[in-house]
Enzyme design. Structure first.
Site, PDB file in Angstrom:
ATOM      1  N   HIS A 136       0.858  -1.179   0.000  1.00 46.56           N
ATOM      2  CA  HIS A 136       0.000   0.000   0.000  1.00 46.56           C
ATOM      3  C   HIS A 136       0.895   1.229   0.000  1.00 46.56           C
ATOM      4  O   HIS A 136       1.937   1.250   0.660  1.00 46.56           O
ATOM      5  CB  HIS A 136      -0.900   0.013   1.236  1.00 46.56           C
ATOM      6  CG  HIS A 136      -1.627   1.305   1.460  1.00 46.56           C
ATOM      7  ND1 HIS A 136      -2.787   1.633   0.786  1.00 46.56           N
ATOM      8  CD2 HIS A 136      -1.342   2.372   2.262  1.00 46.56           C
ATOM      9  CE1 HIS A 136      -3.203   2.823   1.185  1.00 46.56           C
ATOM     10  NE2 HIS A 136      -2.348   3.299   2.076  1.00 46.56           N
ATOM     11  N   SER A 138       0.428   5.604   0.224  1.00 43.71           N
ATOM     12  CA  SER A 138      -0.455   6.756   0.306  1.00 43.71           C
ATOM     13  C   SER A 138       0.282   7.907   0.968  1.00 43.71           C
ATOM     14  O   SER A 138       1.375   7.735   1.517  1.00 43.71           O
ATOM     15  CB  SER A 138      -1.727   6.419   1.093  1.00 43.71           C
ATOM     16  OG  SER A 138      -1.418   6.168   2.449  1.00 43.71           O
TER      17      SER A 138
END
Length: 273
Positions: A136, A138
């Site tokens: 992930h 972000s």
């Protein structure tokens, strides 16, 4: 669209299966290349760099500091089914406008993940790591400033000679297109890396090329030259040049060219990818 990544996965497991045909002592030494490293260790380069743009005026607002903290944790000293070792990984990259009046952080990117790594030898005794990872990335922000995506990645990294290490990595991007329009065009679907020991133990050079999804547009190139002042210490002085897109998530659509100087801590071995 994902056919080529299915093929990459098949090739990866084919190589893994073929590697099991090697004699047992080679398999043991391949695994030992991971086990001789501490279970908690450097993942990607850890660095602190300051630099200026090459494609615009140099001002207090365009010069900056970029730093990265990256580590991994091996979860088991014994391989799982198929000879894979499980890892947790975390990388944090920050852009600090240290020369501006208020000295704000313009962007921080967070990149946690989980990986399984299979060490083996290719023909000729070339140590290689095959890795499957779920990651992930972000910037931890909301509203129109939110940037986030996930990936299922497959990679091969091999020490093809005492001086050369090369890597190939492809991924299936999983992106919320409502929040991040066209992000996949810029992050692309894969990257290639190479490291060369100019003078082993002293001088080295690294190249990382990421291809965007466009035929000739997007993508990025990062090169750096590293000098190790002391052979018994694992830090280097480095000169890094980045040109292209997605150096940071917030400005993924902006083309940048930055020259930076600083120091870096590298993985003790060649790194899993």
């Amino acid at each position: 669209m994902y056919l080529k990544y299915v093929l990459i996965c098949c090739i990866l497991f084919s190589i893994q299966a073929n590697s099991q045909l090697l004699e047992h002592d080679k398999d043991f030494r391949a695994a030992d290349s991971l086990l001789k490293e501490s279970s908690f260790s450097v993942h990607r380069d850890n660095y602190f760099l300051t630099g200026v743009p090459l494609d615009t005026d140099i001002t207090r607002n365009t010069a900056d500091v970029k730093y990265q903290v990256s580590f991994k944790q091996r979860l088991s000293s014994k391989p799982l089914l198929g000879g894979f070792f499980p890892y947790l990984m975390y990388t944090q990259k920050a852009f600090w406008d240290i020369y501006a009046n208020s000295k704000p952080f313009s962007e921080i990117n967070f990149n946690p993940g989980f990986a399984i790594v299979r060490p083996f030898y290719l023909k000729g005794g070339r140590l290689t790591y095959g890795t499957i990872s779920l990651e992930h990335e972000s910037n931890g922000r909301d509203s129109i400033y939110s940037r986030t995506w996930n990936m299922l990645a497959f990679s091969l990294k091999s020490q093809i000679s005492p001086r050369w290490t090369v890597g190939l990595r492809g991924w299936i991007p999983l992106v919320d297109k409502d929040d991040n329009p066209e992000l996949t065009q810029y992050v692309g679907y894969g990257e290639a890396s190479a490291s060369y020991q100019i003078k082993p133990g002293r001088w080295s050079a690294d190249v990382l090329f990421r291809k965007g999804s466009g035929l000739i547009n997007y993508g990025s190139l990062q090169t750096q030259v590293n000098w190790r002042p002391y052979k018994n210490q694992n830090y280097y002085f480095t000169l890094q040049w980045f040109v292209g897109y997605t150096e940071s998530l917030i400005d993924y659509k902006e083309h940048k060219s930055m020259l930076r100087l600083g120091f870096v801590l590298k993985p003790e071995n060649m790194g899993i990818f």
